[in-house]
Write a protein that holds these residues in place. Structure first.
Motif, short mmCIF file in Angstrom:
data_model
loop_
_atom_site.label_atom_id
_atom_site.label_comp_id
_atom_site.label_asym_id
_atom_site.label_seq_id
_atom_site.Cartn_x
_atom_site.Cartn_y
_atom_site.Cartn_z
N ALA A 90 19.85 -0.41 -14.26
CA ALA A 90 19.58 1.03 -14.30
C ALA A 90 18.17 1.30 -13.81
CB ALA A 90 19.76 1.58 -15.71
N SER A 91 18.01 2.48 -13.22
CA SER A 91 16.70 2.86 -12.72
C SER A 91 16.54 4.37 -12.82
CB SER A 91 16.58 2.41 -11.26
OG SER A 91 15.47 3.02 -10.65
N SER A 92 15.33 4.82 -13.10
CA SER A 92 15.08 6.27 -13.13
C SER A 92 13.73 6.57 -12.51
CB SER A 92 15.15 6.81 -14.56
OG SER A 92 14.01 6.41 -15.28
N ASN A 93 13.62 7.74 -11.95
CA ASN A 93 12.39 8.15 -11.29
C ASN A 93 12.10 9.60 -11.66
OD1 ASN A 93 10.28 8.71 -9.60
ND2 ASN A 93 11.21 7.77 -7.79
N GLN A 94 11.03 9.80 -12.42
CA GLN A 94 10.71 11.13 -12.92
C GLN A 94 9.38 11.58 -12.33
OE1 GLN A 94 9.21 11.83 -17.14
NE2 GLN A 94 11.35 12.36 -17.37
N SER A 95 9.31 12.83 -11.89
CA SER A 95 8.05 13.33 -11.35
C SER A 95 7.86 14.78 -11.75
CB SER A 95 8.03 13.21 -9.82
OG SER A 95 9.05 14.00 -9.26
N THR A 96 6.62 15.21 -11.73
CA THR A 96 6.32 16.59 -12.10
C THR A 96 5.57 17.27 -10.97
OG1 THR A 96 5.14 18.01 -13.63
CG2 THR A 96 4.21 15.85 -13.27
N GLY A 97 5.78 18.56 -10.84
CA GLY A 97 5.06 19.33 -9.83
C GLY A 97 3.82 20.01 -10.40
N THR A 98 3.49 19.69 -11.64
CA THR A 98 2.36 20.34 -12.30
C THR A 98 1.04 19.91 -11.66
OG1 THR A 98 3.59 20.32 -14.34
CG2 THR A 98 1.23 20.73 -14.51
N LYS A 99 0.17 20.88 -11.39
CA LYS A 99 -1.14 20.56 -10.84
C LYS A 99 -2.18 20.69 -11.95
CE LYS A 99 0.08 22.20 -6.23
NZ LYS A 99 1.49 22.45 -6.59
N PRO A 100 -2.69 19.54 -12.45
CA PRO A 100 -3.66 19.57 -13.56
C PRO A 100 -4.96 20.27 -13.15
CG PRO A 100 -2.75 17.38 -13.24
CD PRO A 100 -2.36 18.18 -12.05
N GLU A 101 -5.59 20.86 -14.14
CA GLU A 101 -6.85 21.55 -13.90
C GLU A 101 -7.95 20.90 -14.72
OE1 GLU A 101 -6.19 25.61 -14.88
OE2 GLU A 101 -4.30 25.65 -13.78
N GLY A 102 -9.16 20.94 -14.21
CA GLY A 102 -10.28 20.32 -14.89
C GLY A 102 -10.72 21.04 -16.14
N VAL A 103 -10.25 22.26 -16.35
CA VAL A 103 -10.74 23.04 -17.50
C VAL A 103 -10.20 22.50 -18.83
CG1 VAL A 103 -11.15 25.16 -16.23
CG2 VAL A 103 -8.89 24.71 -17.16
N TYR A 104 -9.09 21.75 -18.78
CA TYR A 104 -8.56 21.18 -20.02
C TYR A 104 -8.72 19.67 -19.96
CZ TYR A 104 -6.41 25.77 -20.06
OH TYR A 104 -6.21 27.12 -20.02
N ASP A 105 -9.10 19.06 -21.11
CA ASP A 105 -9.41 17.63 -21.08
C ASP A 105 -8.28 16.78 -21.65
OD1 ASP A 105 -9.64 18.39 -23.65
OD2 ASP A 105 -11.66 17.60 -23.98
N GLN A 106 -7.08 17.32 -21.76
CA GLN A 106 -5.97 16.52 -22.25
C GLN A 106 -5.22 15.91 -21.07
OE1 GLN A 106 -5.98 16.13 -25.30
NE2 GLN A 106 -6.85 17.94 -26.25
N PRO A 107 -4.59 14.75 -21.29
CA PRO A 107 -3.87 14.09 -20.20
C PRO A 107 -2.62 14.86 -19.78
CG PRO A 107 -3.43 13.00 -22.27
CD PRO A 107 -4.50 14.01 -22.55
#
Lengths: 324, 308
Positions: A90-107
């Motif tokens: 089995a194999s899976s490939n997950q991706s997100t289109g979210t563009k992180p911003e520097g104003v928040y310091d959470q991963p």
């Protein structure tokens, strides 16, 4: 370095979605790969399957929405059974289109790829014993200084599932987990699983399945070395449950899990603390599962991750399989 | 954005979709009508190909549009022993939407495509998947919706059917943040007889869409909507008579809006013989908000050929 250590502890939990509860018995949905290799041994169908998942969510902290998550996941699996043995890939490939911003310091999670292989043998319809190997590659945005943090987890282990009477199963297993990262010292620990299950009915008849399991990992710390930061894996408890009912080939599947990681996290900016990270997922699906031929169906689910922030996700999955 | 434009956008609270399908638990006797959820198509009596179109006008207290042809549609159904494919296309559906605040009509262009795949198991259960593509262009706002659908149905006894499903929809509007929501559908139906002879079909269904709000402008909002649909079809010696009632409600989401409810009745009369069908429908839709009123009067004709 200290900051990175805190980040390592913060980031153990990733965007994983609902974990399937197939630790000692396989799902009645033949297109779901078993989490535990011993469950593979009880499989009765040869199947190849594809799935696509649309996933969205948001992150909130102190009532402020920080991110909108959009993403997708594709899955492929193959299961082959022989006399007294079974094999799964089995194999899976997950991706997100979210563009992180520097104003928040959470991963922020960016991608997650998994691949696994299970091989199991079955003895006299009494026990199933299997070996499993799984890799998980994660990429996440940590900060503007570390926009691409990559971690690779490798699981190698074995498991045993024993059938008691006609319908009851107990079992467990253990895996050696190795963690390698660009930023942190390599780490390793042992993950252990136990579970019990009930499975009534034969393929083609009305069937019912229930399974509950517990997966635990201990705390694992590694000191800094060379130019890499110390690594920290928090101890965790993962409880999974599954309830499935099939009649006339129509399968209703419900799954839920709760993951708790025993880690204290501190927001450097606000001083806020969180004593643990908790992820709760639920998932339901409806599928057509013939004895042979095309299988199709859909799942929908929710996940909430709570620590300093709260991530809420929902997803919808369509899947097609062929049983041969 | 100045207050006038904001009010205009707020006032332009979309008319609930005027032409709806009611096939959630069972497929229609008219082979030219699409199913609302893919699982319902698995109870079809065979493959079919069909065309349909509307002709009519819309009217408010102050304005009446010219009667014209709108909403041409095509349906293609392939039916195997257990697997059924259905493709529905309605393109360039150009008409007007009513702004209940200003009592004005504004032109829109819509299209709707749906691909359904379903499997019928043992004559008793069905499961379906679908793909959706819709577009809506009105007043400079272009909405593009896409998504997936999942559904299932159960046949109880000879003629009682239950069906339910959900659509996972993503909407893109220019540079605004994408919106996602789930549309839920459920229904119960009774169908008895043969489409080549005499047949009776009765279905009650409902749909629900949640509100999704990413801001305070119309582009950032998807309104909560509900629909209740009741439909009866009688085929008697190749003559088909149908009646359908739809109650649609759209809920206010922005300042200055109010809830809106539209009541629609559709009557149909036609022939279905040797696989061919020719049905004429008459749709009457009415809505009232305060002193303002709005109505639609349409004829619809479908031509179909069903191959059993």
């Amino acid at each position: 370095m200290k900051g990175l250590t805190i980040c390592a502890a913060l980031l153990a939990l990733f965007w994983t979605g609902a974990a399937p509860a197939q630790v000692i018995t396989p799902s009645l949905d033949p297109s779901v790969a078993s989490m535990g290799p011993a469950a593979t041994g009880w499989k009765t169908e040869d199947v190849v399957a594809l799935a696509y998942t649309d996933r969205t969510g948001k992150r909130e902290q102190s009532g402020v929405q920080q991110y909108e998550f959009t993403g997708s996941q594709s899955d492929v699996m193959l299961a082959l059974t022989m006399e007294g043995a079974a094999f799964e890939l089995a194999s899976s490939n997950q991706s997100t289109g979210t563009k992180p911003e520097g104003v928040y310091d959470q991963p922020v999670p960016i991608s997650n790829k998994t691949a696994q292989a299970n091989l199991a043998i079955q003895g006299n319809d009494f026990f199933s014993m299997g070996l499993g190997y799984r890799t998980e590659e994660k990429e996440r945005w940590l900060s503007q200084s570390y926009p691409h943090d990559r971690t690779k987890l490798t699981y190698a282990g074995g498991a045993l599932s024993v059938r008691l009477g006609e319908s009851f199963y107990v079992g467990g297993g253990a895996s050696r987990v190795r963690e390698a990262s660009d930023l942190y010292v390599d780490n390793n620990w042992v993950e252990s699983q136990i579970g019990l299950a009930m499975l009534f009915g034969q393929p083609g008849d009305t069937r019912f399945r229930f399974e509950a399991s517990l997966t635990q990992t201990p705390k694992a710390l590694q000191n800094a070395a060379a130019d890499r930061a110390p690594a920290a894996h928090p101890g965790s408890d993962l409880q999974r449950g599954a309830l499935e009912l099939e009649f006339s080939g129509l399968l209703f599947s419900f799954q839920g899990d709760q993951l708790i990681e025993r880690v204290v996290t501190v927001d450097a900016a606000t001083g806020q603390t969180s004593s643990q990270t908790e992820s709760v997922s639920s998932r339901a699906g409806v599928l057509w599962v013939p004895e042979m031929g095309m299988s199709l169906g859909f799942y929908f689910g929710n996940q909430q991750v709570k620590q300093l922030y709260t991530d809420s996700f929902s997803d919808f999955q369509v899947k097609l399989g062929y049983l041969f | 954005m100045n207050n006038g434009l904001k009010l205009l956008l707020v006032g332009l609270f979309l008319v609930v979709v005027p032409k709806v399908n009611a096939q959630v638990a069972t497929p229609p006797i008219d082979p030219a009508e699409p199913t609302l959820i893919s699982a319902a198509s698995s109870w079809r009596f065979g493959g079919s190909m069909a065309l349909g179109t509307d002709y009519g006008y819309q009217e408010t207290q102050a304005t009446k549009t010219d009667a014209k042809v709108t909403g041409p549609s095509a349906l293609l159904v392939f039916s195997g022993k257990e697997v059924i494919w259905e493709f529905y296309n309605k393109s360039s559906d150009t008409a007007y939407e009513w702004d209940s605040t200003s009592d004005q009509l504004y032109q829109y262009t819509r299209s709707n495509q749906q691909l359904n795949l379903s499997v019928r198991g043992e004559g008793r259960v069905s499961v379906g998947l679908g793909a959706i593509a819709r577009s809506d262009d009105s007043r400079g706002i272009q909405r593009k919706q896409s998504g997936f659908a999942g559904s299932f149905g159960v046949r109880i006894g000879d003629g009682f059917f239950l069906g339910a499903g959900m659509n996972r929809v993503t909407e893109k509007v220019a540079d605004f943040e994408d919106k996602q929501w789930n549309e839920y559908m459920g229904g119960a139906g009774f169908a008895y007889g043969s489409p080549e002879k005499n047949m009776f079909r009765l279905e009650v269904s409902g749909t629900s869409e949640p509100e999704v709000s990413g801001g305070t402008s119309l582009e950032q909002v998807h309104h909560k909507r509900t629909r209740a649909i009741e439909e009866m079809e009688v085929l008697w010696h190749n003559y088909l008579v149908t009646v359908r009632a739809v109650q649609s409600k759209s809920f206010a989401a922005l300042d200055g809006e109010s809830d809106r409810q539209e009541n629609q009745m559709r009557y149909g009369l036609g022939l279905r013989s040797l696989g061919f069908s020719w049905i004429l429908y008459r749709t009457l839709a009415d809505e009232r908000v305060g002193d303002n009123w709005y109505k639609e009067r349409y004829y619809k004709m479908t031509l179909g050929f069903g191959f059993l």
